[in-house]
Design a protein around this motif. Structure first.
Motif, PDB file in Angstrom:
ATOM      1  N   ASP A  83       7.036  -7.832   3.459  1.00 60.76           N
ATOM      2  CA  ASP A  83       7.493  -7.319   2.284  1.00 60.76           C
ATOM      3  C   ASP A  83       8.855  -7.137   1.840  1.00 60.76           C
ATOM      4  O   ASP A  83       9.606  -6.151   2.805  1.00 60.76           O
ATOM      5  CB  ASP A  83       6.559  -6.131   1.911  1.00 60.76           C
ATOM      6  N   VAL A  84       9.591  -7.704   0.894  1.00 57.95           N
ATOM      7  CA  VAL A  84      10.967  -7.493   0.827  1.00 57.95           C
ATOM      8  C   VAL A  84      11.554  -5.992   0.602  1.00 57.95           C
ATOM      9  O   VAL A  84      12.236  -5.618   1.221  1.00 57.95           O
ATOM     10  CB  VAL A  84      11.499  -8.409  -0.140  1.00 57.95           C
ATOM     11  N   GLU A  85      10.684  -5.547  -0.556  1.00 53.67           N
ATOM     12  CA  GLU A  85      11.174  -4.066  -0.804  1.00 53.67           C
ATOM     13  C   GLU A  85      10.846  -2.944   0.437  1.00 53.67           C
ATOM     14  O   GLU A  85      11.645  -2.339   0.753  1.00 53.67           O
ATOM     15  CB  GLU A  85      10.175  -3.557  -1.990  1.00 53.67           C
ATOM     16  N   ALA A  86       9.796  -3.224   1.190  1.00 56.75           N
ATOM     17  CA  ALA A  86       9.294  -2.182   2.138  1.00 56.75           C
ATOM     18  C   ALA A  86      10.784  -2.530   3.263  1.00 56.75           C
ATOM     19  O   ALA A  86      10.994  -1.479   3.891  1.00 56.75           O
ATOM     20  CB  ALA A  86       8.049  -2.451   2.792  1.00 56.75           C
ATOM     21  N   THR A  87      10.736  -3.905   3.607  1.00 52.43           N
ATOM     22  CA  THR A  87      11.842  -4.281   4.428  1.00 52.43           C
ATOM     23  C   THR A  87      13.402  -3.493   4.120  1.00 52.43           C
ATOM     24  O   THR A  87      13.958  -2.882   5.140  1.00 52.43           O
ATOM     25  CB  THR A  87      11.839  -5.692   4.644  1.00 52.43           C
TER      26      THR A  87
ATOM     27  N   ILE B  96      16.156  -9.277  -2.532  1.00 46.08           N
ATOM     28  CA  ILE B  96      16.584  -8.367  -1.475  1.00 46.08           C
ATOM     29  C   ILE B  96      17.578  -7.223  -2.080  1.00 46.08           C
ATOM     30  O   ILE B  96      17.602  -6.060  -2.127  1.00 46.08           O
ATOM     31  CB  ILE B  96      17.467  -9.094  -0.197  1.00 46.08           C
ATOM     32  N   ASN B  97      18.521  -7.778  -2.996  1.00 46.08           N
ATOM     33  CA  ASN B  97      19.825  -6.959  -3.500  1.00 46.08           C
ATOM     34  C   ASN B  97      19.214  -5.856  -4.421  1.00 46.08           C
ATOM     35  O   ASN B  97      19.717  -4.989  -4.572  1.00 46.08           O
ATOM     36  CB  ASN B  97      20.623  -7.946  -4.321  1.00 46.08           C
ATOM     37  N   ARG B  98      17.811  -6.303  -5.086  1.00 44.76           N
ATOM     38  CA  ARG B  98      17.347  -4.952  -6.079  1.00 44.76           C
ATOM     39  C   ARG B  98      17.079  -4.104  -5.359  1.00 44.76           C
ATOM     40  O   ARG B  98      17.177  -2.862  -5.915  1.00 44.76           O
ATOM     41  CB  ARG B  98      16.070  -5.780  -6.508  1.00 44.76           C
ATOM     42  N   PHE B  99      16.891  -3.963  -4.079  1.00 41.81           N
ATOM     43  CA  PHE B  99      16.470  -2.811  -3.315  1.00 41.81           C
ATOM     44  C   PHE B  99      17.521  -2.025  -2.349  1.00 41.81           C
ATOM     45  O   PHE B  99      17.155  -1.086  -1.641  1.00 41.81           O
ATOM     46  CB  PHE B  99      15.231  -3.094  -2.510  1.00 41.81           C
TER      47      PHE B  99
END
Ligand SMILES: O=C(O)c1cc(=O)[nH]c(=O)n1[C@@H]1O[C@H](COP(=O)(O)O)[C@@H](O)[C@H]1O
Length: 272
Positions: free
Chosen positions: A218-222, A268-271
């Protein structure tokens, strides 16, 4: 310029934490490359040119070349990266680990033959198996810590002195092996809780984080678990999801790879 300086510069100037993995699998190549003698080189070059804008690093996985006796094509790809994208770190994924005398040869392979900025190694054989790589003061060493695969738990989750083994590896590398500031760790995106634990132990040391894309991380969790205070600190790798992206109308394989690489970088950049 050292590996760490180059990586810091790439994170900032390219506004990306995405590492594009080069895992060329002939069976998945587009029809126009099938049967060509240097298909691997042509495929990787097209992927590199298409995705460089979105990448903070490239990571060729040596087994995909060595299995086919295609090391010469890997040499050409590394030289191509050096010449055309000298500002982008080149991570050689070899996951080496052997006694010191043999490690010296593996280090020459990574840093002389392929001229990589950084190589992945296993910590299992201890300090004298890793120190030969650290003699290359301007290069980097990324040590396996909590790998992305389920079977990594067999050993990495074993409790030793009340803590899981992967945390001992993180502490050992951060506190004892990283004297010249050239080390990093591998932690899989499939284990965000462990990623946060490792970040808390190691400060700003860089992480190679494979497992988004084909492995379902998961990108956000990562990103939330692994980023540093400056919103960097990770090379988040995706290989198959980018290399073999399904072309949409009017796209060839490289355009599809570029679209997915840009989408992944932006996600990725969103988080951060
Ligand atoms: O060191 C690595 O790069 C690595 C460590 C790990 O724990 N898990 C892992 O998948 N990798 C590598 O990262 C890449 C993942 O590829 P995809 O699953 O296709 O994105 C492969 O080249 C793996 O060999």
């Amino acid at each position: 310029m050292t590996f760490i300086e180059k990586l810091n510069a790439a994170w900032t100037s390219r506004n990306s934490l995405l590492c594009v993995g080069l895992d060329p699998d002939l069976k998945k190549f587009p029809a126009e490359l099938q049967g060509k003698p240097d298909a691997i080189f042509e495929f990787c070059r097209a992927i590199i040119d298409a995705t460089a804008e979105a990448a903070c690093a490239f990571k060729p996985q040596i087994a995909y070349f060595a299995a086919l006796g295609a090391e010469e094509q890997l040499e050409r790809i590394c030289a191509y990266l050096r010449t055309n994208y000298p500002e982008i770190p080149l991570v050689l994924d070899a996951k080496r680990g052997d006694i010191g005398a043999t490690a010296e040869q593996y280090a020459r392979e990574a840093f002389e033959r392929y001229d990589a900025d950084v190589v992945t190694v296993s910590p299992y054989m201890g300090w004298d198996s890793v120190s030969p790589y650290l003699e290359w003061k301007d290069r980097g060493v990324i040590v396996l810590c909590r790998t992305s695969n389920a079977g990594g738990s067999d050993l990495q989750f074993l409790e030793v002195d009340g803590k899981p083994l992967y945390q001992h590896v993180a502490r050992l590398v951060a506190e004892k092996w990283n004297t010249n500031g050239q080390c990093g760790l591998v932690v899989g995106a499939t284990f965000p809780h462990e990623l946060a634990q490792v970040r808390a132990i190691i400060g700003d040391m860089p992480l190679l984080v494979p497992g988004v894309g084909a492995q379902g991380g998961d990108v956000e969790a990562t990103v939330k678990a692994g980023k540093t205070a400056s919103g960097t600190g990770m090379m988040i790798n995706s290989s198959r999801a980018i290399l073999y992206a399904k072309p949409e109308a009017g796209e060839d394989f490289a355009a599809a790879a570029r679209r997915v690489a840009i989408e992944t970088r932006d996600a990725i950049n969103r988080f951060r």
